[in-house]
Write a protein that holds these residues in place. Structure first.
Motif, mmCIF file in Angstrom:
data_model
loop_
_atom_site.group_PDB
_atom_site.id
_atom_site.type_symbol
_atom_site.label_atom_id
_atom_site.label_comp_id
_atom_site.label_asym_id
_atom_site.label_seq_id
_atom_site.Cartn_x
_atom_site.Cartn_y
_atom_site.Cartn_z
ATOM 1 N N LEU A 16 0.836 -1.200 0.000
ATOM 2 C CA LEU A 16 0.000 0.000 0.000
ATOM 3 C C LEU A 16 0.871 1.250 0.000
ATOM 4 O O LEU A 16 0.570 2.232 -0.699
ATOM 5 N N ALA A 17 1.949 1.232 0.756
ATOM 6 C CA ALA A 17 2.877 2.359 0.747
ATOM 7 C C ALA A 17 3.418 2.589 -0.653
ATOM 8 O O ALA A 17 3.561 3.737 -1.108
ATOM 9 N N GLY A 18 3.719 1.501 -1.351
ATOM 10 C CA GLY A 18 4.215 1.618 -2.709
ATOM 11 C C GLY A 18 3.219 2.272 -3.651
ATOM 12 O O GLY A 18 3.574 3.138 -4.465
ATOM 13 N N ARG A 19 1.949 1.891 -3.546
ATOM 14 C CA ARG A 19 0.919 2.477 -4.411
ATOM 15 C C ARG A 19 0.676 3.942 -4.072
ATOM 16 O O ARG A 19 0.532 4.797 -4.949
ATOM 17 N N ASN A 74 -4.885 -9.187 -0.538
ATOM 18 C CA ASN A 74 -6.091 -8.792 -1.254
ATOM 19 C C ASN A 74 -6.762 -7.595 -0.593
ATOM 20 O O ASN A 74 -7.364 -6.755 -1.280
ATOM 21 N N ASP A 75 -6.660 -7.483 0.729
ATOM 22 C CA ASP A 75 -7.153 -6.282 1.402
ATOM 23 C C ASP A 75 -6.459 -5.041 0.837
ATOM 24 O O ASP A 75 -7.099 -4.012 0.576
ATOM 25 N N PHE A 76 -5.133 -5.132 0.676
ATOM 26 C CA PHE A 76 -4.401 -4.026 0.055
ATOM 27 C C PHE A 76 -4.947 -3.733 -1.336
ATOM 28 O O PHE A 76 -5.162 -2.564 -1.701
ATOM 29 N N GLU A 77 -5.159 -4.773 -2.128
ATOM 30 C CA GLU A 77 -5.642 -4.578 -3.498
ATOM 31 C C GLU A 77 -7.004 -3.884 -3.516
ATOM 32 O O GLU A 77 -7.259 -3.006 -4.348
ATOM 33 N N ILE A 78 -7.879 -4.286 -2.586
ATOM 34 C CA ILE A 78 -9.214 -3.681 -2.519
ATOM 35 C C ILE A 78 -9.114 -2.206 -2.165
ATOM 36 O O ILE A 78 -9.715 -1.348 -2.826
ATOM 37 N N VAL A 79 -8.360 -1.896 -1.118
ATOM 38 C CA VAL A 79 -8.241 -0.502 -0.678
ATOM 39 C C VAL A 79 -7.582 0.355 -1.751
ATOM 40 O O VAL A 79 -8.046 1.459 -2.072
ATOM 41 N N ALA A 80 -6.505 -0.126 -2.359
ATOM 42 C CA ALA A 80 -5.798 0.649 -3.380
ATOM 43 C C ALA A 80 -6.679 0.879 -4.602
ATOM 44 O O ALA A 80 -6.715 1.988 -5.158
ATOM 45 N N ALA A 81 -7.396 -0.145 -5.006
ATOM 46 C CA ALA A 81 -8.261 0.002 -6.177
ATOM 47 C C ALA A 81 -9.374 1.015 -5.925
ATOM 48 O O ALA A 81 -9.697 1.839 -6.794
ATOM 49 N N ASN A 82 -9.946 0.967 -4.731
ATOM 50 C CA ASN A 82 -11.058 1.873 -4.416
ATOM 51 C C ASN A 82 -10.594 3.323 -4.238
ATOM 52 O O ASN A 82 -11.269 4.256 -4.674
ATOM 53 N N LEU A 83 -9.450 3.515 -3.603
ATOM 54 C CA LEU A 83 -8.989 4.872 -3.317
ATOM 55 C C LEU A 83 -8.237 5.513 -4.471
ATOM 56 O O LEU A 83 -8.282 6.728 -4.655
ATOM 57 N N LEU A 84 -7.542 4.702 -5.259
ATOM 58 C CA LEU A 84 -6.664 5.259 -6.294
ATOM 59 C C LEU A 84 -7.132 5.005 -7.719
ATOM 60 O O LEU A 84 -6.740 5.740 -8.628
ATOM 61 N N GLY A 94 -10.520 4.430 -8.651
ATOM 62 C CA GLY A 94 -11.935 4.694 -8.883
ATOM 63 C C GLY A 94 -12.787 3.446 -8.959
ATOM 64 O O GLY A 94 -13.885 3.466 -9.516
ATOM 65 N N ALA A 95 -12.291 2.338 -8.396
ATOM 66 C CA ALA A 95 -13.042 1.080 -8.433
ATOM 67 C C ALA A 95 -14.001 1.006 -7.253
ATOM 68 O O ALA A 95 -14.042 1.885 -6.387
ATOM 69 N N ARG A 96 -14.769 -0.079 -7.212
ATOM 70 C CA ARG A 96 -15.673 -0.334 -6.087
ATOM 71 C C ARG A 96 -15.598 -1.821 -5.761
ATOM 72 O O ARG A 96 -16.517 -2.595 -6.018
ATOM 73 N N ARG A 97 -14.469 -2.206 -5.207
ATOM 74 C CA ARG A 97 -14.255 -3.607 -4.867
ATOM 75 C C ARG A 97 -14.646 -3.839 -3.421
ATOM 76 O O ARG A 97 -14.498 -2.956 -2.565
ATOM 77 N N ARG A 98 -15.131 -5.069 -3.145
ATOM 78 C CA ARG A 98 -15.655 -5.391 -1.814
ATOM 79 C C ARG A 98 -15.083 -6.719 -1.316
ATOM 80 O O ARG A 98 -14.846 -7.645 -2.090
ATOM 81 N N VAL A 99 -14.939 -6.792 -0.002
ATOM 82 C CA VAL A 99 -14.454 -8.023 0.615
ATOM 83 C C VAL A 99 -15.443 -9.166 0.387
ATOM 84 O O VAL A 99 -15.038 -10.317 0.202
ATOM 85 N N SER A 100 -16.722 -8.865 0.385
ATOM 86 C CA SER A 100 -17.745 -9.914 0.234
ATOM 87 C C SER A 100 -17.682 -10.596 -1.125
ATOM 88 O O SER A 100 -18.261 -11.671 -1.300
ATOM 89 N N GLU A 101 -16.980 -10.008 -2.078
ATOM 90 C CA GLU A 101 -16.836 -10.619 -3.395
ATOM 91 C C GLU A 101 -15.715 -11.660 -3.421
ATOM 92 O O GLU A 101 -15.575 -12.385 -4.402
ATOM 93 N N ARG A 102 -14.944 -11.723 -2.364
ATOM 94 C CA ARG A 102 -13.791 -12.623 -2.316
ATOM 95 C C ARG A 102 -14.236 -14.063 -2.099
ATOM 96 O O ARG A 102 -15.009 -14.360 -1.187
ATOM 97 N N ILE A 103 -13.756 -14.956 -2.933
ATOM 98 C CA ILE A 103 -14.042 -16.383 -2.776
ATOM 99 C C ILE A 103 -12.981 -16.982 -1.855
ATOM 100 O O ILE A 103 -11.777 -16.887 -2.145
ATOM 101 N N PRO A 104 -13.380 -17.589 -0.742
ATOM 102 C CA PRO A 104 -12.378 -18.096 0.209
ATOM 103 C C PRO A 104 -11.619 -19.290 -0.347
ATOM 104 O O PRO A 104 -12.191 -20.207 -0.935
#
Length: 459
Positions: free
Chosen positions: A19-22, A321-331, A333-343
């Motif tokens: 996340l720091a890198g992004r 994947n938490d990093f990927e979700i946060v980075a995509a949403n904040l940087l 313009g995406a709308r990714r959610r944890v509930s979409e993650r397949i365990p």
């Protein structure tokens, strides 16, 4: 006097550095605070060192089986525990140094070594200084849970962290806890030559898995000489001459087991109890996990929790994947959610268990018609060629939509083969699309279409 940043990241585990890198690449000034070891659980006390031990244990196991493959190995197989320990520690140290070097050389990233505590909703105190930022990301991980067992204060004990500091072999290792971490260590040390007993409070191992998986894993461990004490309803500890007595009060067998070492492997807890969360008004649940929404934001706007400390996943890959979700949403313009993650996850005994999606029990609980396909590893050519035929494959499918619901592959290569199913589930592809794929021979994966071709109603 305080310093202001665009973002503050607390913890250098799996999510924080990336996340720091992004954020810095996007032109933001970031402060990353780490109080101990860079790289988090995976690098230091989890995946990397334990899988290095798994590899050493597998080498010893295979060497003992050399004659099965027509190979002559002179003399008995010996273990150099100091060399084994040095190898796994070197694996961790190299990865840890690489993470720290990357962060300290990252333009726009100020790395601070110290213990961060919240000073307010958008302020953190560390080393006598207050740092402020509009966004704060918590990535502090977790640690072994130490239960309040009777007699625990009277005996020495090990956790997954202190196990990795051993450079000698326990004469008899007693593992309290029959789940993922405990079973991996149990098999590792049995293959190194220790006597091993697993004590589990429940009626079977790895209770979150289906009974057929639990039974198959138990059989694998029993074949290697690991003793299992299930239904241990009243676990207690007490010192004995030269060892530690673990009272089990099982329905069958002696009422106690005496070992030289005791490993507690009864779960994890988040590292959230000393962050001063109350100063920022950050909510936690009964287990101490930070409460987050579907986009990983806490109840305080601008504060996010990623990785093991948020209770939404306890794996390296979910933290990343938490990093990927946060980075995509904040940087992005995406709308990714944890509930979409397949365990998906794996148990790294040998053979390993690869798991994705729903268990058979969960599929039954849905109350919808479903199909099941199974195949023993004795009928998988790749397993036969390797003389590693323990385990089985199982795939579950919705009977009406033909959607892939879940799978368990317990067998050689199962941790890799399961990704074919995981990828198709992520793509939203139905089972027939995977069934008509043409996989490579000879592999474990090539039998997945065969299993799908033999689907039958789940009774």
């Amino acid at each position: 006097m305080s310093r202001r940043f665009d973002a503050i990241i607390i913890g250098a585990g799996q999510a924080g550095p990336s996340l720091a890198g992004r954020l810095t690449a996007a032109g933001q000034e970031v402060a990353l605070i780490e109080r101990h070891l860079f790289g988090g659980t995976c690098v230091n006390t989890g995946c990397m060192p334990t899988k290095a031990l798994v590899a050493s244990a597998y080498a010893a196991h295979l060497a003992r089986r050399a004659a099965d493959f027509g190979i002559v190995v002179p003399g008995p197989v010996g273990i150099d525990p100091k060399a084994v320990a040095a190898r796994q520690q070197a694996v961790s140290a190299t990865a840890r140094a690489n993470v720290e070097r990357w962060l300290r050389g990252m333009p726009g990233c100020t790395v601070i070594t110290g213990h961060a505590r919240f000073h307010g909703p958008h302020a953190v105190a560390v080393n006598g200084e207050v740092l402020e930022a509009a966004r704060i990301f918590i990535n502090v991980g977790g640690r072994a849970r130490v239960p309040d067992l009777p007699g625990l204060d009277r005996v020495p004990f090990l956790t997954n962290t202190t196990m990795l500091q051993l450079d000698s072999l326990p004469e008899h290792l007693v593992v309290v806890g029959g789940s993922y971490i405990g079973l991996e260590f149990a098999q590792i040390y049995r293959r190194f030559g220790s006597a091993v007993t697993v004590v589990e409070q429940g009626p079977r191992l790895i209770g979150r898995e289906d009974p057929d998986v639990s039974e198959a894993v138990a059989d694998i461990l029993l074949r290697e000489g690991i003793q299992l004490r299930l239904n241990a309803a009243c676990i207690r500890l007490s010192p004995r001459d030269g060892g530690i007595a673990v009272g089990v009060s099982c329905e069958d067998g002696p009422p106690e087991v005496v070992g030289s070492h005791v490993l507690l492997a009864v779960g994890r807890q988040p590292n959230t109890d000393d962050l001063g969360l109350e100063a920022a008004g950050i909510a936690t649940d009964a287990q101490g996990s930070i409460t987050v929404d579907d986009e990983l934001q806490t109840n305080v706007p601008g504060i996010y929790a990623l990785g093991d400390c948020n209770g939404r996943g306890a794996f390296t890959h979910t933290a990343y994947n938490d990093f990927e979700i946060v980075a995509a949403n904040l940087l992005d313009g995406a709308r990714r959610r944890v509930s979409e993650r397949i365990p998906g996850y794996a148990l790294y005994t040998d053979p390993p268990l690869g798991r994705v999606g729903l268990t058979e029990a969960q599929v039954r609980a849905r109350g919808r018609p479903a199909l099941i396909g199974t195949r023993p590893m004795t009928r998988v050519g790749r397993a036969v060629e390797k003389s590693e035929t323990l385990g089985f494959m199982k795939v579950l499918v919705d009977a009406e939509s033909r959607a892939l619901l879940g799978a368990a592959i317990l067998g050689t290569g199962g941790d890799e083969a399961v990704h074919g199913i995981l990828d198709m589930m992520n793509a939203g592809a139905p089972a027939p699309m995977l069934q008509w794929a043409v996989p490579i021979h000879p592999t474990v994966s090539e039998l997945i279409p065969t299993v799908l071709g033999g689907l039958r109603p789940l009774a």
